[in-house]
Motif scaffolding. Structure first.
Motif, mmCIF file in Angstrom:
data_model
loop_
_atom_site.group_PDB
_atom_site.id
_atom_site.type_symbol
_atom_site.label_atom_id
_atom_site.label_comp_id
_atom_site.label_asym_id
_atom_site.label_seq_id
_atom_site.Cartn_x
_atom_site.Cartn_y
_atom_site.Cartn_z
ATOM 1 N N HIS A 1 0.735 3.165 -3.572
ATOM 2 C CA HIS A 1 -0.431 4.049 -3.487
ATOM 3 C C HIS A 1 -0.234 5.331 -4.315
ATOM 4 O O HIS A 1 -1.077 5.708 -5.119
ATOM 5 C CB HIS A 1 -0.714 4.414 -2.036
ATOM 6 C CG HIS A 1 -1.873 5.361 -1.898
ATOM 7 N ND1 HIS A 1 -3.160 4.993 -2.219
ATOM 8 C CD2 HIS A 1 -1.918 6.647 -1.507
ATOM 9 C CE1 HIS A 1 -3.963 6.010 -2.010
ATOM 10 N NE2 HIS A 1 -3.250 7.031 -1.583
ATOM 11 N N TYR B 1 0.832 -1.216 0.000
ATOM 12 C CA TYR B 1 0.000 0.000 0.000
ATOM 13 C C TYR B 1 0.859 1.256 0.000
ATOM 14 O O TYR B 1 0.681 2.159 -0.826
ATOM 15 C CB TYR B 1 -0.927 0.001 1.199
ATOM 16 C CG TYR B 1 -1.548 1.362 1.411
ATOM 17 C CD1 TYR B 1 -2.418 1.900 0.473
ATOM 18 C CD2 TYR B 1 -1.222 2.113 2.539
ATOM 19 C CE1 TYR B 1 -2.970 3.155 0.641
ATOM 20 C CE2 TYR B 1 -1.775 3.366 2.711
ATOM 21 C CZ TYR B 1 -2.644 3.879 1.759
ATOM 22 O OH TYR B 1 -3.173 5.110 1.942
ATOM 23 N N SER C 1 -8.332 2.187 2.471
ATOM 24 C CA SER C 1 -7.050 2.867 2.680
ATOM 25 C C SER C 1 -7.219 4.385 2.769
ATOM 26 O O SER C 1 -6.319 5.079 3.252
ATOM 27 C CB SER C 1 -6.085 2.524 1.539
ATOM 28 O OG SER C 1 -6.654 2.884 0.286
#
Length: 324
Positions: free
Chosen positions: A103, A99, A145
């Motif tokens: 991201h 992540y 997220s």
């Protein structure tokens, strides 16, 4: 051969040179490795985690999240912690690293995080906004997220106690079956197991609103030491007074029953001990009142036998109880 591939791909991740294709290959190799292979590699890999010049911000965030995301109360068993580190810690590290690395570099699409408490276990979660969540047995919490940036929304299946960090700007929303539980900062317990007919919410402090998820229509609000029960079938609801501390006592590894029907007692014992309970000749009028702390299932069944005579048999995870 597989170990060298994992090692090479992991080094690329640490040096921030891994591509999405390489990263997918890394996940496939880790998940496809045997416990023995990971046992053999984990010591070397762990040393490399500590010495490889991975981006410091990513490293600190990843390690911080691993420590804060999961505090699990397991069944009473003896575990091989080296094996658990090999099988669980490495995939966890890779998942969190994915992540923070990808991201901003490759995608802005929010990712989904899922935290689970297995049968017979309890888990504590610290969300990014500082909210604390305790998950009971056979429960699952899902959040995005972008939580605490674009929203403070989570999805619950099972039972959880929430101590929500207060925010006047952004409400905290729990999607629980057919309802939304809406708060700004408070402490409460939510029970929303898929196999149960109702969603129950009991409030310790603050204020809670219950919405119909289909149209966000406000159904009701409750105050401290009240419990609302909403039917999943027709959305009818009722509110009654309760001792909210008792409803959430499971977070302190205790269960307290006060004039509870036998069906409720055995359903909760089933999840508490991670067993499958089968009952024969049950009298639905039977009710119980007792507190469970650290007793074994056999000890509890012996106590129940003193109240209402029963025969029982425990075979692995299967329990057969027959009322006399």
């Amino acid at each position: 051969m597989r170990n060298s591939i994992i090692k090479d791909l992991l080094n690329r991740l640490m040096y921030s040179k891994i591509t999405p294709t390489d990263f997918q290959l890394l996940k496939e190799n880790v998940s496809g490795s045997s416990k023995e292979e990971l046992d053999q590699e984990i010591k070397v890999l762990w040393d490399e985690f500590k010495t490889t010049p991975m981006n410091q911000n990513i490293k600190e965030t990843v390690l911080s999240d691993i420590h804060r995301q999961m505090t699990v109360t397991p069944k009473r068993s003896i575990f091989d912690w080296t094996r658990i580190a090999a099988v669980i810690l490495l995939p966890l590290l890779i998942s969190f690293a994915s992540y923070y690395y990808f991201h901003n570099k490759y995608t802005s699409v929010p990712q989904e995080f899922i935290v689970m408490a297995e049968n017979g276990q309890k888990t504590k979660v610290l969300l990014p906004d500082g909210t604390e969540v305790w998950l009971n047995s056979e429960s699952q919490l899902t959040y995005s997220s972008d939580f605490n940036r674009n929203n403070r929304k989570v999805k619950l299946e099972g039972e959880a106690f929430f101590d929500v960090n207060k925010s006047t700007e952004q409400r905290f929303v729990i999607e629980a079956s057919s309802v939304n539980v809406v708060v700004y900062g408070t402490a409460f317990n939510v029970t929303a197991y898929p196999d149960e007919e109702t969603v129950d919410v009991s409030l310790v402090r603050g204020k809670v609103g219950i919405e119909d998820r289909t149209d966000n229509r406000l159904l009701a609000e409750i105050s401290p030491n009240q419990l609302i029960s909403i039917s999943k079938k027709d959305m009818r609801w009722s509110i009654r007074d309760c001792d909210a501390q008792i409803e959430s006592l499971w977070t302190q590894n205790k269960l307290k029953f006060e004039d509870a029907p036998a069906t409720e007692v055995f359903r909760k014992l089933e999840r508490w001990y991670g067993m499958n309970v089968h009952i024969q000749n049950l009298n639905k009028e039977v009710r119980y009142g007792f507190t469970l702390k650290s007793e074994s299932l056999r000890e509890i069944l012996n106590e129940i036998n003193k109240i209402t005579p029963i025969d029982y048999k425990i075979n692995g995870e299967e329990v057969i109880i027959r009322y006399k």
